[in-house]
Design a protein around this motif. Structure first.
Motif, mmCIF file in Angstrom:
data_model
loop_
_atom_site.group_PDB
_atom_site.id
_atom_site.type_symbol
_atom_site.label_atom_id
_atom_site.label_comp_id
_atom_site.label_asym_id
_atom_site.label_seq_id
_atom_site.Cartn_x
_atom_site.Cartn_y
_atom_site.Cartn_z
ATOM 1 N N SER B 11 -0.387 0.793 1.451
ATOM 2 C CA SER B 11 -1.490 1.688 1.093
ATOM 3 C C SER B 11 -0.929 2.903 0.382
ATOM 4 O O SER B 11 0.206 3.330 0.639
ATOM 5 C CB SER B 11 -2.246 2.171 2.339
ATOM 6 O OG SER B 11 -2.898 1.093 2.956
ATOM 7 N N LYS B 12 -1.714 3.448 -0.528
ATOM 8 C CA LYS B 12 -1.293 4.665 -1.225
ATOM 9 C C LYS B 12 -2.520 5.469 -1.630
ATOM 10 O O LYS B 12 -3.472 4.929 -2.204
ATOM 11 C CB LYS B 12 -0.493 4.271 -2.482
ATOM 12 C CG LYS B 12 -0.041 5.452 -3.329
ATOM 13 C CD LYS B 12 1.130 6.173 -2.694
ATOM 14 C CE LYS B 12 1.456 7.474 -3.414
ATOM 15 N NZ LYS B 12 2.529 8.225 -2.715
ATOM 16 N N SER B 13 -2.507 6.766 -1.315
ATOM 17 C CA SER B 13 -3.606 7.637 -1.721
ATOM 18 C C SER B 13 -3.084 8.773 -2.583
ATOM 19 O O SER B 13 -1.949 9.216 -2.424
ATOM 20 C CB SER B 13 -4.290 8.240 -0.497
ATOM 21 O OG SER B 13 -4.864 7.230 0.280
ATOM 22 N N LYS B 18 -8.207 6.705 -2.730
ATOM 23 C CA LYS B 18 -7.405 5.642 -2.132
ATOM 24 C C LYS B 18 -7.089 4.621 -3.219
ATOM 25 O O LYS B 18 -7.918 3.778 -3.553
ATOM 26 C CB LYS B 18 -8.183 4.983 -0.998
ATOM 27 C CG LYS B 18 -8.232 5.862 0.227
ATOM 28 C CD LYS B 18 -8.811 5.136 1.420
ATOM 29 C CE LYS B 18 -8.699 6.031 2.651
ATOM 30 N NZ LYS B 18 -9.884 6.002 3.484
ATOM 31 N N LYS B 21 -5.388 -0.103 -0.899
ATOM 32 C CA LYS B 21 -5.834 -0.189 0.500
ATOM 33 C C LYS B 21 -5.289 -1.463 1.143
ATOM 34 O O LYS B 21 -5.786 -2.549 0.892
ATOM 35 C CB LYS B 21 -7.365 -0.217 0.556
ATOM 36 C CG LYS B 21 -8.036 0.974 -0.119
ATOM 37 C CD LYS B 21 -9.536 0.718 -0.252
ATOM 38 C CE LYS B 21 -10.160 1.675 -1.258
ATOM 39 N NZ LYS B 21 -11.502 1.245 -1.687
ATOM 40 N N THR B 45 -0.241 1.596 -9.919
ATOM 41 C CA THR B 45 0.292 2.181 -8.681
ATOM 42 C C THR B 45 1.137 1.154 -7.930
ATOM 43 O O THR B 45 2.239 1.455 -7.462
ATOM 44 C CB THR B 45 -0.868 2.673 -7.791
ATOM 45 O OG1 THR B 45 -1.653 3.593 -8.549
ATOM 46 C CG2 THR B 45 -0.363 3.353 -6.536
ATOM 47 N N PRO B 56 5.189 4.336 -1.012
ATOM 48 C CA PRO B 56 3.881 4.026 -0.417
ATOM 49 C C PRO B 56 3.629 4.949 0.780
ATOM 50 O O PRO B 56 4.581 5.451 1.390
ATOM 51 C CB PRO B 56 4.044 2.573 0.023
ATOM 52 C CG PRO B 56 5.516 2.377 0.214
ATOM 53 C CD PRO B 56 6.203 3.311 -0.738
ATOM 54 N N ASP B 57 2.361 5.180 1.118
ATOM 55 C CA ASP B 57 2.047 5.967 2.328
ATOM 56 C C ASP B 57 2.277 5.115 3.567
ATOM 57 O O ASP B 57 2.650 5.613 4.623
ATOM 58 C CB ASP B 57 0.570 6.405 2.316
ATOM 59 C CG ASP B 57 0.269 7.320 1.140
ATOM 60 O OD1 ASP B 57 1.217 7.933 0.626
ATOM 61 O OD2 ASP B 57 -0.912 7.394 0.743
ATOM 62 N N GLU B 58 1.972 3.836 3.425
ATOM 63 C CA GLU B 58 2.113 2.911 4.547
ATOM 64 C C GLU B 58 2.595 1.579 3.998
ATOM 65 O O GLU B 58 2.399 1.278 2.836
ATOM 66 C CB GLU B 58 0.738 2.608 5.165
ATOM 67 C CG GLU B 58 0.169 3.638 6.088
ATOM 68 C CD GLU B 58 -1.260 3.216 6.458
ATOM 69 O OE1 GLU B 58 -1.398 2.179 7.139
ATOM 70 O OE2 GLU B 58 -2.200 3.902 6.046
#
Lengths: 239, 303
Positions: B11-13, B18, B21, B45, B56-58
């Motif tokens: 995930s990346k915002s 967002k 997802k 992205t 990445p965020d997650e």
């Protein structure tokens, strides 16, 4: 039928190089006409002449009843133009864009206010009126750009790759607006090398090396070349 | 089959947006894999994360056995990345650009010449020309040569054919097929639905989510709804009539035709055509057709 664009031996040379070579074609009122060609085929040069920003070196074209060779300013006043790359000022809001572009075409303050309200209502932009145009979703931005190109009720609108790269649903919503404008009698002139855009036009022309190599309805062209898709027709002609 | 690319729950915002997802995907070794989706879907992205240029965020991702965060140095030696925007040195010549990228990777043009030969010979006559002065098609070929010069295991191509005319697009896909034969795994993105059919497998992406992953033929074959292709000279009027018809599930213009899907499970399509005729739409013809990739994509992105 009324003719809104008529090119007669329209030619543009740069020194020894003939970029556009004796184009002859007519576009009717309310028609959606696709103007196709590979990179470097002369599409852009031809279009620049048709919108009155470049003078032909031979031949001429009538656009919205004016000659591009001698009445370029009148041509410009009577046409609209939109490209996907640049159509609106991102850092102005909807009203400011309408005032700016409508103002250029000489619309007065009262008309501008009416047009503004109309556009906001037609496109359902109520929630975006306070925002800068850059914050609008791409689909809405394109629809707004098209509406702005129509503010001064031009007889012809030139669209330069209006929906390339856009998602399929948004692209179709946009074409519905184009159909609607054509239905009201506006002539639509689309330049593109996206074959899926070309499929939506009533008739298309294909330019190769400065000349028009084919001109017909998409259906008839596919038949003529025994091709399933316009892509095949194009590959056939351009090679 | 060996896995060449493993993406798990990425995930990346960006602020409130967002962009990706919970993306999970697997690409097999030597596969030509297509990421198909419109502008703003999150394709770039994802590419930047896989090329170790963005964190990445997650989630986790592995490329050619290297983790995109922990092993980024190794990873970069083993991938080639051609960004959507032309990113070579505009004021260096064709040859200088290629030499530059070869040198960075401790290689030389000669060392892996066989890999780029087919592509490079087409631009070699212009090798003394500055990259900024090349045409769109030639820039694309130079960028591909530069991305290949260190013989990467995985090649990332972010919208390589956007803005390129159909002739060059066709040639470009021919080159990709040849590279695949030389053992390179190719991960390519495109907004063109018609290019999807040229990939071994594809993933549909829209608004940061993967909608479906499969071979192009299976995606079309497994589509549950019937598509009625309608032709009439009055496309716009027919579109409006069916837009407000009670049984319409969806109605979209498809070039010179309309594609209609009914909201009922079983339906007699003559009923639909008769409805059009009753509304004074002339010369209506209709036939049931197999769906196109684009029909499937639109149906999936509606939900």
């Amino acid at each position: 039928m009324e003719t809104t664009i008529k090119a007669t031996n329209l030619t543009k040379s740069f020194g020894d190089f003939t970029a556009v070579d004796k184009l002859n074609f007519e576009v009717e009122k309310g028609e959606i006409f696709g103007f196709l060609g590979a990179n470097g085929a002369g599409k852009t040069t031809a279009m620049k002449m048709l919108i009155g920003i470049s003078k032909p070196t031979a031949g001429d074209a009538m656009v919205a009843n004016y000659k591009v060779s001698t009445q370029a300013d009148l041509v410009k006043k009577n046409i609209g133009y939109m490209s996907q790359k640049f159509a609106l000022y991102d850092d102005l809001n909807i009203k400011e864009n309408i005032q700016f572009f409508g103002g250029i075409y000489g619309l007065n303050a009262k008309t501008l206010q009416q047009k503004y309200q109309q556009v906001v209502e037609n496109l359902g932009l109520e929630n975006y009126v306070k925002q800068l145009v850059k914050n609008l979703p791409l689909g809405l931005k394109q629809k707004l750009a098209f509406s702005v190109a129509l503010l001064h009720q031009p007889k012809v609108v030139f669209l330069d790759e209006p929906t390339g790269g856009v998602d399929p649903i948004t692209r179709r919503q946009f074409w519905e607006l184009i159909y609607e404008a054509a239905d009201r009698g506006t002539t639509i002139f689309v330049t593109t090398h996206y074959m899926d855009e070309a499929e939506y036009c009533d008739r298309i022309s294909m330019m190769v090396d400065g000349k028009i190599k084919a001109l017909d309805t998409p259906k008839a062209l596919k038949k003529e070349f025994g091709a399933e898709t316009l892509n095949e027709v194009f590959l056939n002609l351009a090679r | 089959m060996q896995v060449s690319l493993q993406i798990s729950d990425i995930s990346k915002s960006f602020k409130d947006l967002k962009a990706l997802k919970h993306i999970s995907l697997e690409v097999r070794e030597n596969e030509l894999f297509g990421l198909i989706g419109p502008d703003g879907a999150g394709k770039t992205t994802l590419f930047r994360i896989l090329a170790s240029l963005l964190l990445p965020d997650e989630g986790q991702a592995n490329v050619a056995g290297f983790d995109v965060i922990k092993d980024y140095k190794q990873l970069r030696k083993n991938i080639g990345y051609m960004p959507g925007k032309f990113s070579l040195y505009q004021d260096l010549t064709v040859e200088e650009n290629l030499n530059f990228f070869a040198t960075i990777f401790n290689s030389s043009i000669e060392e892996n010449y066989d890999l780029i030969k087919d592509i490079y010979v087409q631009i070699e006559p212009f090798k003394k020309r500055k990259a900024g002065d090349l045409s769109g098609g030639m820039k694309q070929k130079l960028a591909l040569s530069c991305a290949l010069i260190h013989k990467p295991k995985v090649l990332f191509l972010d919208e390589p054919t956007t803005g390129v005319d159909p002739v060059s697009r066709n040639e470009f896909w021919g080159m990709l097929k040849k590279l695949q034969k030389k053992g390179i795994t190719i991960f390519v993105s495109t907004p063109y639905m018609d290019e999807a059919a040229l990939c071994d497998r594809i993933a549909f992406i829209n608004q940061g989510e993967i909608l479906q992953v499969d071979t192009p033929s299976a995606i079309v074959k497994n589509f549950a709804k019937q598509v009625l292709n309608i032709q009439t000279p009055s496309i716009y009027k027919a579109l409006r009539v069916l837009g407000s018809y009670q049984h319409t599930h969806s109605i979209y213009p498809f070039g010179e035709s309309l594609h209609y899907m009914d909201s009922r499970k079983d339906f007699d399509w003559n009923e639909v055509l008769n409805h059009l005729k009753n509304e004074e739409i002339k010369d209506v013809e209709g036939e049931l057709i197999s769906p196109e990739i684009e029909d499937v994509f639109m149906e999936l992105s509606r939900n």
